[in-house]
Write a protein that holds these residues in place. Structure first.
Motif, mmCIF file in Angstrom:
data_model
loop_
_atom_site.group_PDB
_atom_site.id
_atom_site.type_symbol
_atom_site.label_atom_id
_atom_site.label_comp_id
_atom_site.label_asym_id
_atom_site.label_seq_id
_atom_site.Cartn_x
_atom_site.Cartn_y
_atom_site.Cartn_z
ATOM 1 N N GLY A 69 -5.327 -139.768 -38.170
ATOM 2 C CA GLY A 69 -5.350 -139.105 -36.874
ATOM 3 C C GLY A 69 -5.719 -140.035 -35.743
ATOM 4 N N TRP A 70 -5.501 -139.524 -34.544
ATOM 5 C CA TRP A 70 -5.901 -140.219 -33.324
ATOM 6 C C TRP A 70 -6.891 -139.345 -32.566
ATOM 7 N N TYR A 71 -7.959 -139.977 -32.120
ATOM 8 C CA TYR A 71 -8.980 -139.331 -31.315
ATOM 9 C C TYR A 71 -9.117 -140.128 -30.021
ATOM 10 N N ARG A 72 -9.730 -139.511 -29.026
ATOM 11 C CA ARG A 72 -10.003 -140.244 -27.791
ATOM 12 C C ARG A 72 -11.363 -139.851 -27.240
ATOM 13 N N GLY A 91 -18.512 -140.510 -20.722
ATOM 14 C CA GLY A 91 -19.348 -139.338 -20.511
ATOM 15 C C GLY A 91 -18.910 -138.101 -21.252
ATOM 16 N N LYS A 92 -17.882 -138.223 -22.093
ATOM 17 C CA LYS A 92 -17.385 -137.065 -22.823
ATOM 18 C C LYS A 92 -17.445 -137.301 -24.321
ATOM 19 N N GLN A 93 -17.344 -136.216 -25.069
ATOM 20 C CA GLN A 93 -17.348 -136.325 -26.520
ATOM 21 C C GLN A 93 -15.975 -136.778 -27.024
ATOM 22 N N ARG A 94 -16.004 -137.388 -28.194
ATOM 23 C CA ARG A 94 -14.748 -137.764 -28.834
ATOM 24 C C ARG A 94 -14.006 -136.496 -29.236
ATOM 25 N N GLU A 95 -12.692 -136.490 -28.988
ATOM 26 C CA GLU A 95 -11.893 -135.313 -29.297
ATOM 27 C C GLU A 95 -10.647 -135.696 -30.069
ATOM 28 N N LEU A 96 -10.196 -134.747 -30.888
ATOM 29 C CA LEU A 96 -8.974 -134.945 -31.649
ATOM 30 C C LEU A 96 -7.773 -134.851 -30.719
ATOM 31 N N VAL A 122 -10.771 -144.340 -24.438
ATOM 32 C CA VAL A 122 -10.610 -145.201 -25.604
ATOM 33 C C VAL A 122 -10.030 -144.342 -26.717
ATOM 34 N N TYR A 123 -8.943 -144.798 -27.286
ATOM 35 C CA TYR A 123 -8.263 -144.071 -28.355
ATOM 36 C C TYR A 123 -8.609 -144.716 -29.692
ATOM 37 N N TYR A 124 -9.019 -143.870 -30.635
ATOM 38 C CA TYR A 124 -9.448 -144.343 -31.941
ATOM 39 C C TYR A 124 -8.546 -143.796 -33.038
#
Length: 120
Positions: A35-38, A42-47, A92-94
């Motif tokens: 998957g990719w998350y971003r 100041g925000k939480q990581r999201e799917l 930032v995309y993870y």
């Protein structure tokens, strides 16, 4: 050990496109979901999007119709085609992979992240 390495981030104008790639390597027996998350400042990581080993996909509502996730199981890679990008998608995309390693242990692995900036 398993490594995930992302590539393809950068600066793009609003409405533009980018393609992110992630390659997994190391002691891999099988990769389940990828998957990719971003994460924006100041925000939480999201799917953003995920894909099973069988090719079933899931998208965040905000990206449906604009982003496409795909994978190549033979190459242990996953890609994210992003179209019609918006400034608020700067983040930032993870890359994430749920991996069964050669010791048959299940772990979730993360890449180091790649910056995507949407700005004119």
């Amino acid at each position: 050990q398993v490594q995930l390495v992302e590539s393809g981030g950068g600066l793009v104008q609003p409405g533009g496109s980018l393609r992110l790639s992630c390659a997994a390597s190391g002691s891999i027996f099988r990769i389940n979901d990828m998957g990719w998350y971003r994460q924006a400042p100041g925000k939480q990581r999201e799917l953003v999007a995920s894909i099973t080993s069988g090719g079933s996909t899931n998208y965040a509502d905000s990206v449906k119709g604009r982003f496409t996730i795909s994978r190549d199981n033979a190459k242990n890679t996953v890609h994210l085609q992003m179209n019609s990008l918006k400034p608020e998608e700067t983040a930032v995309y993870y890359c994430n992979g749920v991996v069964i390693n050669t010791a048959r242990a299940l772990h979730s692995y993360w890449g180091q992240g790649t910056q995507v900036t949407v700005s004119s």
